[in-house]
Write an enzyme that holds these catalytic residues in place. Structure first.
Site, PDB file in Angstrom:
ATOM      1  N   GLU A 199      -6.785   4.800   7.995  1.00 28.99           N
ATOM      2  CA  GLU A 199      -6.651   6.163   7.578  1.00 28.99           C
ATOM      3  C   GLU A 199      -7.830   6.777   6.933  1.00 28.99           C
ATOM      4  OE1 GLU A 199      -2.831   5.686   5.495  1.00 28.99           O
ATOM      5  OE2 GLU A 199      -2.061   4.923   7.199  1.00 28.99           O
ATOM      6  N   HIS A 212      -9.566   1.365   4.698  1.00 24.90           N
ATOM      7  CA  HIS A 212      -8.229   1.394   5.493  1.00 24.90           C
ATOM      8  C   HIS A 212      -8.217   2.433   6.672  1.00 24.90           C
ATOM      9  CE1 HIS A 212      -4.173   2.510   6.528  1.00 24.90           C
ATOM     10  NE2 HIS A 212      -3.764   1.452   5.953  1.00 24.90           N
ATOM     11  N   GLY A 244       2.562   2.018  10.855  1.00 22.17           N
ATOM     12  CA  GLY A 244       3.605   3.340  10.572  1.00 22.17           C
ATOM     13  C   GLY A 244       4.230   3.743  11.863  1.00 22.17           C
ATOM     14  N   ASN A 249       0.873  -1.162   0.084  1.00 19.61           N
ATOM     15  CA  ASN A 249      -0.141  -0.017   0.053  1.00 19.61           C
ATOM     16  C   ASN A 249       0.953   1.220   0.045  1.00 19.61           C
ATOM     17  OD1 ASN A 249      -1.625   2.090   0.434  1.00 19.61           O
ATOM     18  ND2 ASN A 249      -2.464   1.520   2.382  1.00 19.61           N
ATOM     19  N   SER A 291       3.271  -2.365  10.245  1.00 17.41           N
ATOM     20  CA  SER A 291       4.906  -2.215  10.611  1.00 17.41           C
ATOM     21  C   SER A 291       5.244  -3.660  10.306  1.00 17.41           C
ATOM     22  CB  SER A 291       5.269  -2.212  12.052  1.00 17.41           C
ATOM     23  OG  SER A 291       4.799  -0.556  12.393  1.00 17.41           O
ATOM     24  N   LYS A 334      -0.035   4.167  -0.006  1.00 13.61           N
ATOM     25  CA  LYS A 334      -0.438   5.448   0.362  1.00 13.61           C
ATOM     26  C   LYS A 334      -0.271   6.743  -0.450  1.00 13.61           C
ATOM     27  CE  LYS A 334      -0.103   3.061   4.582  1.00 13.61           C
ATOM     28  NZ  LYS A 334      -0.217   3.207   6.252  1.00 13.61           N
ATOM     29  N   GLU A 388      -5.532  -4.999  10.402  1.00 10.69           N
ATOM     30  CA  GLU A 388      -4.367  -3.859  10.598  1.00 10.69           C
ATOM     31  C   GLU A 388      -4.629  -3.212  11.658  1.00 10.69           C
ATOM     32  OE1 GLU A 388      -2.431  -2.619   6.818  1.00 10.69           O
ATOM     33  OE2 GLU A 388      -4.108  -1.272   7.019  1.00 10.69           O
TER      34      GLU A 388
HETATM   35  P1  13P Z   1       3.155   0.384   7.703  1.00  9.49           P
HETATM   36  O1  13P Z   1       3.572  -0.909   7.118  1.00  9.49           O
HETATM   37  O2  13P Z   1       3.905   1.407   7.341  1.00  9.49           O
HETATM   38  O3  13P Z   1       2.967   0.236   9.301  1.00  9.49           O
HETATM   39  O4  13P Z   1       1.600   0.495   7.084  1.00  9.49           O
HETATM   40  C1  13P Z   1       0.586  -0.580   7.270  1.00  9.49           C
HETATM   41  C2  13P Z   1      -0.547  -0.163   6.420  1.00  9.49           C
HETATM   42  O5  13P Z   1      -1.349   0.584   6.735  1.00  9.49           O
HETATM   43  C3  13P Z   1      -0.751  -1.040   5.046  1.00  9.49           C
HETATM   44  O6  13P Z   1      -2.016  -0.618   4.539  1.00  9.49           O
END
Ligand code: 13P
Length: 248
Positions: A96, A94, A172, A9, A211, A11, A166
């Site tokens: 976010e 997601h 992150g 992803n 992560s 982002k 997740e």
């Molecule tokens: P990270 O791997 O940066 O923690 O992000 C995970 C994520 O949100 C994947 O959709």
């Protein structure tokens, strides 16, 4: 045995120049391994993916989709448009998007339906916040998020989704759920899928995200109900992303 699936992803990261290097590096390093791999990129770069990845082993997809099929919805992107650009996947729900755009469980479910109707595989994200985990609400939260989606789908459609667990506190942050913690939630999600459709329980891939890195990927993906990963930061470096794919 469910095949492993590793999805990057990106982002809101990338540029045409950086993407070209990253995509070439991934494609070059992909072996004839058992794991399937895909990248979910910002919508403006879907054409670049279609141009560079067609015929390769790397699939591509988007990070969000409209609940509407077409019409006066400024700024939205329809599922049929994603199909038009050769997408196989689209991430829906997601954390976010839930946190910064107020997406509800119902909207996420409608997005999953829109994706399926256009022949796409929705990657349905679920996960609890730290407060919810500490309050012992993890299973309640993820069950509610997934059940909103299951309610709108028949048994055959359920088999066509991918689920991603997740934990919000792990995204992150460098904090990863331990393999045992993740497995516990994955097993809970699998039993929820099984209760809805036995076949879905066996077939639906449940990815872990939060992560996931080259040094923890193998142990996480060795768990019985962890069928792959949804990778953020580590998907932006070809070597790291390939190491995770190879760990699957
Ligand atoms: P990270 O791997 O940066 O923690 O992000 C995970 C994520 O949100 C994947 O959709």
């Amino acid at each position: 045995m469910r095949p492993k699936l590793v999805v990057g992803n990106w982002k809101m990261n990338g540029s045409r120049a950086n993407n070209a290097t990253l995509l070439a590096g991934i494609v070059e390093g992909l072996g004839q391994g058992k794991a399937q791999a895909a990248v979910c990129v910002p919508a403006p770069y879907l054409q670049q993916c279609a141009d560079t990845l067609a015929g390769s082993e790397l699939a591509w997809g988007a990070q969000d989709v409209s609940i509407h099929a077409s019409g006066a919805y400024t700024g939205e992107v329809a599922a049929s448009m994603l199909s038009d650009f050769g997408c196989r996947y689209v991430i829906v729900g997601h954390s976010e998007r839930r946190a910064y755009h107020g997406e509800t469980d119902q909207q996420v479910a409608q997005k999953a339906v829109a994706a399926l109707n256009a022949g796409l595989t929705p990657i349905v994200c679920v996960g609890e916040t730290l407060d919810q985990r500490e309050a012992g609400q993890t299973n309640v939260v993820v069950n509610k998020q997934l059940s909103a989606v299951l309610e709108l789908l028949d048994g055959a459609a359920v088999q066509r989704i991918v689920v991603a667990y997740e934990p919000v506190w792990a995204i992150g942050t460098g904090k990863t759920a331990t393999p045992a913690m993740a497995q516990e939630v994955h097993a809970e999600l699998r039993s929820q899928l099984r209760a809805r459709s036995l076949d879905a329980g066996e077939k639906v891939a449940i990815l872990y995200g939060g992560s996931m890195k080259p040094d923890n990927a193998a142990e996480l993906m060795a768990q019985a109900d962890i069928d792959g990963g949804l990778i953020g930061g580590a998907a932006l470096k070809a070597a790291d992303f390939l190491a995770i794919i190879n760990a699957a």
